[in-house]
Write an enzyme that holds these catalytic residues in place. Structure first.
Site, PDB file in Angstrom:
ATOM      1  N   ALA A 291     125.594  12.431   2.060  1.00 38.80           N
ATOM      2  CA  ALA A 291     126.128  11.790   0.636  1.00 38.80           C
ATOM      3  C   ALA A 291     127.559  10.986   1.130  1.00 38.80           C
ATOM      4  CB  ALA A 291     126.600  12.967  -0.042  1.00 38.80           C
ATOM      5  N   ASP A 292     127.760  10.115  -0.099  1.00 38.66           N
ATOM      6  CA  ASP A 292     128.842   9.299   0.071  1.00 38.66           C
ATOM      7  C   ASP A 292     129.270   9.327  -1.508  1.00 38.66           C
ATOM      8  OD1 ASP A 292     130.917   7.650   1.810  1.00 38.66           O
ATOM      9  OD2 ASP A 292     130.140   6.400   0.223  1.00 38.66           O
TER      10      ASP A 292
END
Length: 199
Positions: A82-83
């Protein structure tokens, strides 16, 4: 009764791996009641093409992270990357590198709404699913004293946009949110749950 009976069998046949060092992401994924382990590859390049806008940015970066892990993963493993970005006036506010930068970012966010966008990639060796979640966060007007107090006490240098919504500044500064609160913490957990069920 062993521990296995207390975990949710969400993704049959896969060992779930969270590719993140974030304590908030670990806490949120643990809240789903599934077994997972954490794996970290250091110094993954998180650059992205300058032409990308909005949701495409964190999706691109989470995909880049996933590809770095995919090269070494086993056939029965499923990786979650995830970012999260803070997006204000078509500009990405990343992690501040100094006290001054943190204060400047919060001054910029004060008094209006911005977006927090998390891009997520779920992948196995032969399959990949990507999505983005957007939350709109409305900030009250913050005084210089409030901003400096928060930065000096909480030192938000590991957080995009220089703030953690679950900390003091979220209590006093955030007037409302449109979208997922957990997304602002760093993982849109309800959407992730749905996507894992489908995977």
């Amino acid at each position: 009764m062993d521990a296995q009976q207390h975990s949710l069998r969400l993704v049959e046949g896969y060992k779930v791996i969270l590719a993140s060092n974030s304590p908030r992401r670990k806490e949120l994924l643990a809240g789903l009641g599934i077994d997972f382990s954490v794996r970290i590859i250091k110094d993954i390049d998180e650059s992205y093409p300058a032409s990308l806008r909005g949701e495409d940015i964190p999706v691109f970066i989470s995909g880049k992270k996933a590809e770095a892990y995919r090269r070494t993963m086993a056939e029965d493993e499923l990786i979650i990357t995830a970012d999260t970005i803070v997006y204000d006036n078509d500009k990405v506010l990343g992690k501040p590198s100094s006290r001054e930068e943190a204060i400047n970012m919060l001054t910029e966010l004060s008094g209006h709404a911005h977006e927090v966008i998390t891009g997520v990639t779920i992948c196995s060796r032969d399959k990949m699913k990507q999505f983005a979640s957007v939350s709109k966060v409305f900030f009250d007007n913050l005084t210089e004293e409030e901003i400096e107090y928060y930065v000096d006490k909480y030192r938000p240098y590991d957080k995009a946009g220089s703030y953690g919504i679950q900390e003091w500044i979220g209590f006093v500064g955030v007037t409302r949110i449109e979208g997922s609160y957990f997304n602002v913490m760093g993982l849109p957990i309800q959407r992730l749950y749905k996507e894992l069920k489908r995977f």
